[in-house]
Design a protein around this motif. Structure first.
Motif, PDB file in Angstrom:
ATOM      1  N   PRO A 167       5.264  -4.907  -4.996  1.00  0.00           N
ATOM      2  CA  PRO A 167       6.951  -5.236  -4.147  1.00  0.00           C
ATOM      3  C   PRO A 167       7.052  -3.274  -3.529  1.00  0.00           C
ATOM      4  N   ILE A 168       7.483  -3.255  -1.887  1.00  0.00           N
ATOM      5  CA  ILE A 168       7.857  -1.265  -1.817  1.00  0.00           C
ATOM      6  C   ILE A 168       8.659  -1.610  -2.160  1.00  0.00           C
ATOM      7  N   ASN A 169      10.492  -2.522  -1.860  1.00  0.00           N
ATOM      8  CA  ASN A 169      11.096  -2.287  -1.636  1.00  0.00           C
ATOM      9  C   ASN A 169      12.311  -2.773  -3.101  1.00  0.00           C
ATOM     10  N   THR A 170      11.291  -2.008  -4.668  1.00  0.00           N
ATOM     11  CA  THR A 170      11.968  -1.023  -5.151  1.00  0.00           C
ATOM     12  C   THR A 170      11.300  -0.167  -5.742  1.00  0.00           C
ATOM     13  N   VAL A 171      12.487   0.390  -6.800  1.00  0.00           N
ATOM     14  CA  VAL A 171      12.876   2.023  -6.778  1.00  0.00           C
ATOM     15  C   VAL A 171      11.162   2.506  -7.214  1.00  0.00           C
ATOM     16  N   ALA A 172       9.964   2.256  -7.448  1.00  0.00           N
ATOM     17  CA  ALA A 172       9.284   2.500  -7.637  1.00  0.00           C
ATOM     18  C   ALA A 172       8.807   2.759  -5.858  1.00  0.00           C
ATOM     19  N   GLY A 173       8.529   1.508  -5.884  1.00  0.00           N
ATOM     20  CA  GLY A 173       7.913   1.508  -4.311  1.00  0.00           C
ATOM     21  C   GLY A 173       8.355   2.491  -3.449  1.00  0.00           C
ATOM     22  N   MET A 174       9.790   3.086  -2.984  1.00  0.00           N
ATOM     23  CA  MET A 174      10.646   3.130  -2.419  1.00  0.00           C
ATOM     24  C   MET A 174      10.431   4.560  -3.055  1.00  0.00           C
ATOM     25  N   ALA A 175       9.894   5.423  -4.280  1.00  0.00           N
ATOM     26  CA  ALA A 175       9.527   6.884  -4.497  1.00  0.00           C
ATOM     27  C   ALA A 175       8.046   6.789  -4.564  1.00  0.00           C
ATOM     28  N   TRP A 176       7.251   6.067  -4.591  1.00  0.00           N
ATOM     29  CA  TRP A 176       5.767   6.579  -3.911  1.00  0.00           C
ATOM     30  C   TRP A 176       5.794   6.717  -2.611  1.00  0.00           C
ATOM     31  N   VAL A 177       6.635   5.990  -1.747  1.00  0.00           N
ATOM     32  CA  VAL A 177       6.468   6.658  -0.062  1.00  0.00           C
ATOM     33  C   VAL A 177       7.103   7.394  -0.064  1.00  0.00           C
ATOM     34  N   GLU A 178       8.051   8.243  -0.796  1.00  0.00           N
ATOM     35  CA  GLU A 178       8.472   9.260  -0.583  1.00  0.00           C
ATOM     36  C   GLU A 178       7.516  10.016  -0.627  1.00  0.00           C
ATOM     37  N   GLY A 179       7.040  10.011  -2.499  1.00  0.00           N
ATOM     38  CA  GLY A 179       6.388  11.180  -2.591  1.00  0.00           C
ATOM     39  C   GLY A 179       5.336  11.199  -1.815  1.00  0.00           C
ATOM     40  N   LEU A 180       4.497  10.122  -1.336  1.00  0.00           N
ATOM     41  CA  LEU A 180       3.897  10.075  -0.373  1.00  0.00           C
ATOM     42  C   LEU A 180       3.566  11.346   0.701  1.00  0.00           C
ATOM     43  N   THR A 181       5.017  11.050   1.285  1.00  0.00           N
ATOM     44  CA  THR A 181       5.835  11.753   2.030  1.00  0.00           C
ATOM     45  C   THR A 181       5.649  13.434   1.842  1.00  0.00           C
ATOM     46  N   LEU A 182       6.219  13.741   0.700  1.00  0.00           N
ATOM     47  CA  LEU A 182       6.686  14.793   0.487  1.00  0.00           C
ATOM     48  C   LEU A 182       5.392  15.550  -0.281  1.00  0.00           C
ATOM     49  N   ALA A 183       4.389  15.102  -0.627  1.00  0.00           N
ATOM     50  CA  ALA A 183       3.209  15.660  -0.942  1.00  0.00           C
ATOM     51  C   ALA A 183       3.025  16.624  -0.245  1.00  0.00           C
TER      52      ALA A 183
ATOM     53  N   LEU B 154       3.438  16.085  10.567  1.00  0.00           N
ATOM     54  CA  LEU B 154       3.618  16.019  12.362  1.00  0.00           C
ATOM     55  C   LEU B 154       4.369  14.648  11.914  1.00  0.00           C
ATOM     56  N   VAL B 155       4.164  13.489  11.020  1.00  0.00           N
ATOM     57  CA  VAL B 155       4.482  12.244  11.392  1.00  0.00           C
ATOM     58  C   VAL B 155       5.784  11.956  10.810  1.00  0.00           C
ATOM     59  N   PRO B 156       6.461  11.344  11.774  1.00  0.00           N
ATOM     60  CA  PRO B 156       8.144  10.659  11.582  1.00  0.00           C
ATOM     61  C   PRO B 156       8.699   9.647  10.431  1.00  0.00           C
ATOM     62  N   GLY B 157       9.007  10.290   9.736  1.00  0.00           N
ATOM     63  CA  GLY B 157       9.229   9.536   8.347  1.00  0.00           C
ATOM     64  C   GLY B 157       9.841   7.807   8.699  1.00  0.00           C
ATOM     65  N   PHE B 158      10.265   7.687   9.628  1.00  0.00           N
ATOM     66  CA  PHE B 158      10.511   5.961  10.487  1.00  0.00           C
ATOM     67  C   PHE B 158       9.508   5.688  10.469  1.00  0.00           C
ATOM     68  N   PHE B 159       8.005   5.772  10.594  1.00  0.00           N
ATOM     69  CA  PHE B 159       6.925   5.118  11.392  1.00  0.00           C
ATOM     70  C   PHE B 159       6.108   5.775  10.020  1.00  0.00           C
ATOM     71  N   THR B 160       6.426   6.551   9.118  1.00  0.00           N
ATOM     72  CA  THR B 160       5.669   6.077   7.415  1.00  0.00           C
ATOM     73  C   THR B 160       5.939   5.109   6.804  1.00  0.00           C
ATOM     74  N   ALA B 161       7.552   4.994   7.289  1.00  0.00           N
ATOM     75  CA  ALA B 161       8.522   3.852   6.045  1.00  0.00           C
ATOM     76  C   ALA B 161       7.590   2.393   6.636  1.00  0.00           C
ATOM     77  N   MET B 162       7.865   2.500   8.297  1.00  0.00           N
ATOM     78  CA  MET B 162       7.346   1.390   8.697  1.00  0.00           C
ATOM     79  C   MET B 162       6.196   1.084   8.207  1.00  0.00           C
ATOM     80  N   GLY B 163       5.295   1.633   8.934  1.00  0.00           N
ATOM     81  CA  GLY B 163       3.614   1.911   8.145  1.00  0.00           C
ATOM     82  C   GLY B 163       3.397   0.598   6.404  1.00  0.00           C
TER      83      GLY B 163
END
Length: 161
Positions: free
Chosen positions: A93-109, A56-65
């Motif tokens: 660093p969160i602005n790498t491919v691995a960092g972005m995959a970490w955030v997206e993976g946690l969002t899709l978990a 239910l948490v919008p992806g934008f807020f998750t990414a900003m966090g």
């Protein structure tokens, strides 16, 4: 020539992002689904509700966090680690491919949790009981009946998408 190298680089990054995202989502969603559906864990319903609440948490807020926590320049965690450990660059660093995959993976978990929890719920406990009655230890029984069924179901889920 430049276009081909850019396209190859984009394809490599996309493949790495997709693979890492699935690994992170599976790494969190699968064990949580197993805990909720196949164990006698206390507070299953609360854990299930918390995981589903993540949808239910919008992806934008998750990414900003995550940016506020792990950005190389302004991230609280990176800034503290750099000052405590006397580092010149950000260790996480969160602005790498691995960092972005970490955030997206946690969002899709949570989605991975929902898809696999149904598979765990539909598994027949009679298979485990039959394996125990035949003399299999709890560990070997788990590896044969539950994990084989789960491997089939997870592969089917991944191929459907």
């Amino acid at each position: 020539m430049l276009f081909r190298s850019l396209a190859a680089s984009a394809a490599r990054n996309t493949l790495a992002f997709a693979l890492l995202t699935v690994l992170v989502a599976a790494g969190f969603g699968l064990p949580l689904a197993w805990l909720v559906e196949r164990t006698d864990l206390r507070g299953k319903t609360a854990l299930q509700a918390l995981v589903i609440l993540g949808l239910l948490v919008p992806g934008f807020f998750t990414a900003m966090g995550w940016v506020l926590l792990l950005h190389p320049r302004i991230g609280l965690i990176n800034q503290n680690l750099m000052s405590w450990l006397a580092l010149s660059s950000a260790p996480l660093p969160i602005n790498t491919v691995a960092g972005m995959a970490w955030v997206e993976g946690l969002t899709l978990a949570p989605l991975f949790f929902l898809m696999t929890s149904g598979a765990f719920r539909s598994m027949d406990p009679a298979l485990e009981e039959a394996a125990r009655m035949a003399g299999a230890s709890a560990r070997s029984e788990e590896h044969t009946s539950e994990l084989q069924s789960l491997a089939y179901l997870v592969c089917r889920l991944l191929l459907e998408k």
